[in-house]
Structure formats: structure tokens, C-alpha cells
Write a protein that holds these residues in place. Structure first.
Motif, PDB file in Angstrom:
ATOM      1  N   ALA A  22       6.825 -23.229  -8.668  1.00 34.28           N
ATOM      2  CA  ALA A  22       6.600 -22.441  -9.878  1.00 34.28           C
ATOM      3  C   ALA A  22       6.470 -20.960  -9.548  1.00 34.28           C
ATOM      4  CB  ALA A  22       5.354 -22.937 -10.606  1.00 34.28           C
ATOM      5  N   ILE A  23       5.708 -20.631  -8.533  1.00 30.82           N
ATOM      6  CA  ILE A  23       5.518 -19.235  -8.146  1.00 30.82           C
ATOM      7  C   ILE A  23       6.848 -18.617  -7.726  1.00 30.82           C
ATOM      8  CG2 ILE A  23       4.501 -17.705  -6.398  1.00 30.82           C
ATOM      9  CD1 ILE A  23       2.029 -19.631  -6.460  1.00 30.82           C
ATOM     10  N   ARG A  24       7.563 -19.300  -6.859  1.00 29.05           N
ATOM     11  CA  ARG A  24       8.817 -18.740  -6.345  1.00 29.05           C
ATOM     12  C   ARG A  24       9.887 -18.625  -7.424  1.00 29.05           C
ATOM     13  NH1 ARG A  24       9.231 -21.157  -0.206  1.00 29.05           N
ATOM     14  NH2 ARG A  24       7.398 -20.048   0.574  1.00 29.05           N
ATOM     15  N   HIS A  25       9.779 -19.424  -8.461  1.00 34.46           N
ATOM     16  CA  HIS A  25      10.759 -19.361  -9.549  1.00 34.46           C
ATOM     17  C   HIS A  25      10.384 -18.326 -10.612  1.00 34.46           C
ATOM     18  CE1 HIS A  25      13.825 -20.819 -12.335  1.00 34.46           C
ATOM     19  NE2 HIS A  25      12.906 -20.728 -13.272  1.00 34.46           N
ATOM     20  N   GLN A  26       9.122 -18.301 -10.986  1.00 31.38           N
ATOM     21  CA  GLN A  26       8.740 -17.530 -12.158  1.00 31.38           C
ATOM     22  C   GLN A  26       8.117 -16.166 -11.868  1.00 31.38           C
ATOM     23  OE1 GLN A  26       6.322 -19.631 -15.050  1.00 31.38           O
ATOM     24  NE2 GLN A  26       7.882 -19.079 -16.535  1.00 31.38           N
ATOM     25  N   ILE A  81      -2.466 -23.397 -13.372  1.00 32.70           N
ATOM     26  CA  ILE A  81      -1.496 -23.934 -14.328  1.00 32.70           C
ATOM     27  C   ILE A  81      -0.114 -23.575 -13.813  1.00 32.70           C
ATOM     28  CG2 ILE A  81      -0.604 -23.871 -16.679  1.00 32.70           C
ATOM     29  CD1 ILE A  81      -3.446 -23.441 -17.635  1.00 32.70           C
ATOM     30  N   PHE A  82       0.560 -24.588 -13.315  1.00 37.76           N
ATOM     31  CA  PHE A  82       1.899 -24.438 -12.760  1.00 37.76           C
ATOM     32  C   PHE A  82       2.783 -25.563 -13.274  1.00 37.76           C
ATOM     33  CE2 PHE A  82      -0.876 -22.580  -9.432  1.00 37.76           C
ATOM     34  CZ  PHE A  82      -0.370 -21.283  -9.440  1.00 37.76           C
ATOM     35  N   VAL A  83       4.040 -25.219 -13.541  1.00 40.51           N
ATOM     36  CA  VAL A  83       5.012 -26.193 -14.040  1.00 40.51           C
ATOM     37  C   VAL A  83       6.257 -26.096 -13.164  1.00 40.51           C
ATOM     38  CG1 VAL A  83       6.413 -26.913 -16.022  1.00 40.51           C
ATOM     39  CG2 VAL A  83       4.136 -25.941 -16.396  1.00 40.51           C
TER      40      VAL A  83
END
Length: 163
Positions: A22-26, A81-83
Motif C-alpha cells: 500500500a505504501i509503495r503504491h499510494q 489502515i492499509f489496503v
């Protein structure tokens, strides 16, 4: 079918992987590549696993974990909160957030706070969180990231315990 369930200690690496993706994408553009790589370095056993002992939840579709979220009662704080990228923009983060806020209400919290990443502040504002001032989040690993501390007052339902 989407379900939210309490995470167990054995779910720590899965939760860590959801966070990493999620972090690396968003967070591209909100933080530098170096910050994102440092933020997602390591493994769950490097300290992320201790979060599983709090009110940590996994959101699952047909039994497969796709999202995480946590309520830290000691600090009245919602976090983690990660998706997974393939499931973003489907309302899953909102479902996790609503679940955690409901749990906080049931436990008698009057308000909750969080440190919003720069890319997530608009989402939290749409959900009723207030906060404008930039601050620096200090991670346990020593990483420093810009964030926006935010707070939301919760309605106490009849029958909720006062804290």
C-alpha cells in the motif's frame, strides 16, 4: 464477501506485506523514493508484529486478507489502515475505518486521533477528521515523515461506557 476479523500474532507478516504494498503504491509523490524504501524496509519481526496485540484487524475478501487497521486504546489512536493496491478505491479503507470508529465508540472513547500520511488527508477529512498543521512523525526505526495529526469527535451511543 468482505469480512473484518481480529488479527492474530501469526498474521503479522501478512499485515506487514499489505502495508508495504500500500505504501509503495499510494505514497508515490507524497514522499521521496528513499523515504518510502526506508519506511517499508525490514520485516514484521522487526517490531511491526507487536501491533497484533492491540486491536488489530484484517479485512478479508473470501478469506483472503486485503486490508488492515488498528485501534490503540492507550492513545485513542487509529492507525495502520492499509489496503492492497488491487483493492483500493472500492470502499474497503472506509469499511475498516468505520469498524474501528465503532469499536472505539463501544469502548467509550469520546474521540480518536490519527497521523494522516500526506496522500490520505483528504480521505480522512471526508470522514470527519479535523487537522491542518503539518507535523513530523517519528517512527520507532528513527524514520521521520511529514504527516497531519487529525482528530474526530465520536458520538457516544446510549449504553456506551464512559472512559
Amino acid at each position: 464477501m468482505f469480512e473484518i476479523g481480529r488479527a492474530k500474532q501469526c498474521d503479522a507478516q501478512t499485515a506487514f506485506e499489505i502495508r508495504l504494498q500500500a505504501i509503495r503504491h499510494q505514497c508515490i509523490g507524497a514522499y521521496t523514493k528513499e523515504q518510502m524504501l526506508a519506511w517499508t524496509a525490514g520485516a514484521a519481526k522487526d517490531g511491526y508484529d507487536v501491533l497484533m496485540d492491540k486491536y488489530f484487524y484484517l479485512g478479508c475478501i473470501n478469506g483472503d486478507p486485503v486490508a488492515t487497521g488498528m485501534l490503540d486504546l492507550e492513545n485513542s489512536e487509529i492507525g495502520a489502515i492499509f489496503v492492497l493496491p488491487g483493492f483500493m478505491r472500492q470502499g474497503i479503507g472506509l469499511k475498516i475505518l468505520n469498524h474501528l470508529e465503532g469499536l472505539a465508540q463501544d469502548l467509550g472513547l469520546k474521540e480518536v486521533n490519527l497521523d494522516a500520511t500526506l496522500n490520505a488527508t483528504d480521505f480522512y477529512r471526508r470522514c470527519g477528521y479535523v487537522g491542518e498543521e503539518l507535523a513530523i512523525y517519528h517512527s520507532p526505526s528513527g524514520l521521520r515523515l511529514a504527516c497531519v495529526p487529525m482528530v474526530k469527535r465520536l458520538l457516544l451511543w446510549r449504553g456506551s461506557r464512559e472512559r
